[in-house]
Enzyme design. Structure first.
Site, PDB file in Angstrom:
ATOM      1  N   GLY A  12       0.807  -1.209   0.000  1.00 52.97           N
ATOM      2  CA  GLY A  12       0.000   0.000   0.000  1.00 52.97           C
ATOM      3  C   GLY A  12       0.839   1.257   0.000  1.00 52.97           C
ATOM      4  O   GLY A  12       2.061   1.225  -0.080  1.00 52.97           O
ATOM      5  N   CYS A  13       0.179   2.378   0.131  1.00 53.14           N
ATOM      6  CA  CYS A  13       0.727   3.734  -0.002  1.00 53.14           C
ATOM      7  C   CYS A  13       0.846   4.086  -1.484  1.00 53.14           C
ATOM      8  O   CYS A  13       1.105   3.226  -2.330  1.00 53.14           O
ATOM      9  CB  CYS A  13       2.073   3.918   0.672  1.00 53.14           C
ATOM     10  SG  CYS A  13       2.033   3.827   2.473  1.00 53.14           S
ATOM     11  N   ALA A  14       0.622   5.346  -1.770  1.00 55.75           N
ATOM     12  CA  ALA A  14       0.697   5.850  -3.144  1.00 55.75           C
ATOM     13  C   ALA A  14       1.567   7.087  -3.163  1.00 55.75           C
ATOM     14  O   ALA A  14       1.505   7.919  -2.255  1.00 55.75           O
ATOM     15  CB  ALA A  14      -0.707   6.180  -3.658  1.00 55.75           C
TER      16      ALA A  14
END
Length: 364
Positions: A12-14
């Protein structure tokens, strides 16, 4: 059915970045649209943006963005600030009410120049004075946190989804030649306003997707040189290591990347002699600054942007170009959403930096 927050998403994380090599200043709408495309990579526990070139009328001042938990913390921090700086502007950072953004601290900014008397008395270089002041506030004053301290740039972050954070800070009213953005999905650290990305020191800002398994070794090393890691997330240490290597030790950004994402020893052993000596020296001299674990990062700095993957490319990263514009993001969709027709699109190689800087003709 699993609900949000009940499942771990390790990839995750962008992250997303936009950069104009000609120095054209763009408002914040496109970077918000880009990071919003990757909404599912976040969980609402942190979002933020860094923008460069947004304060041309105060270009010679440090723009200090500060979170305060209460008025007492604000009063104490301002007493310290006035010892280090001459403040020309002190004001609340404009925001708009949004139900998605809650528990907001007092969000303040100052435009200031270092006190010449303090510089002389302390025999400090200007940037070292600014760094010393920031670390004193963040470490010693409860309820105060300087989260941005560069010139002609600023960080804007909060607990929330990044697109909501961008609209909360009214980023459509700012214009910059470089923007980076982050949507957070914290897995091992808490979601709080200070722990949202980007992390900043002077004009360096970092947005990061991944986890740093070498954090303790990195932190112990960098704290020997006066840096203080107190923000409850591993990403903070990357910013300080880059400041140490690039500003203090005067390494090029390519050399910085070769330190923090150095090749494996077995790969070094197969290199030609000159390259083998080069990487062996870096790994021996800066052994505690190697970052291990999966990561992709975007480094913003005055006049440029750098993208970097870990040595095994365990986190996704895509870069693209269109005319003078550069786009970098975790996913191609975040680029296509704001620029469907591209001149070039590619995936950066593992451990190899992608660096863009302003053209010589660019006027900021």
């Amino acid at each position: 059915m699993l609900k949000e927050g009940q499942v771990r998403i390790p990839s995750g994380c962008a992250i997303s970045g936009i950069f104009s090599r000609n120095g054209r200043r763009l408002d914040g709408e496109k970077i918000i649209a880009s990071i919003e495309t990757m909404h599912v990579r976040s969980n609402g526990l942190g979002g933020g943006f860094a923008a460069y070139g947004i304060y041309p009328e105060h270009r010679d001042c440090y723009a200090l963005h500060v979170f305060y938990d209460n008025e007492t913390a604000k009063e104490e921090a301002e007493k310290l600030l006035l010892k280090y700086f001459e403040i020309s502007v002190s004001e609340k950072i404009p925001t708009r009410p949004m139900p998605q953004i809650t528990d907001a601290p007092i969000i303040w900014r100052y435009f200031a120049i270092p006190s010449p008397h303090f510089l002389q008395d302390k025999e400090l270089e200007e940037k070292e004075l600014a760094v010393e002041c920031v670390f004193k506030i963040n470490a010693d004053i409860a309820g105060a946190y300087v989260f941005s301290c560069g010139k002609n740039m600023g960080v804007f972050k909060a607990v929330g989804y990044p697109e909501d954070v961008g609209r909360y800070y009214r980023l459509e009213e700012y214009e910059g030649y470089s923007w980076t953005a982050h949507g957070r999905y914290p897995t091992n650290t808490p979601g709080w306003w200070g722990g949202a990305h980007p992390f900043a020191l002077l004009d360096y800002t970092i947005v990061h997707n991944g986890e740093i398994s070498s954090y303790d070794a990195n932190r112990r090393f960098i704290e020997m040189y006066g840096y203080k890691c107190a923000l409850l997330t591993d990403t903070e240490v990357i910013t300080y290591m880059i400041d140490y290597l690039h500003r203090r030790k005067q390494l090029t950004l390519t050399e910085v990347a070769d330190v923090i994402a150095a090749p494996f020893w077995e790969e070094i052993d197969r290199m030609p002699e000159d390259r083998r000596r080069y990487y062996t020296s870096l790994r021996n001299i800066f052994s505690d600054m190697l970052i291990t674990g999966p990561f992709s990062i975007l480094l913003g700095f005055e006049g440029g942007i750098m993208a970097l993957n870990d040595r095994l490319k365990l986190r996704s990263l895509v870069a693209a170009e269109k005319d003078d514009m550069v786009y970098i993001a975790s996913e191609e969709c975040a680029i296509r959403a704001i620029e469907p027709e591209l001149d070039r699109i590619f995936a950066p190689k593992y451990g190899e930096p992608v660096i863009y800087t302003l053209n010589k003709e660019a006027q900021l």
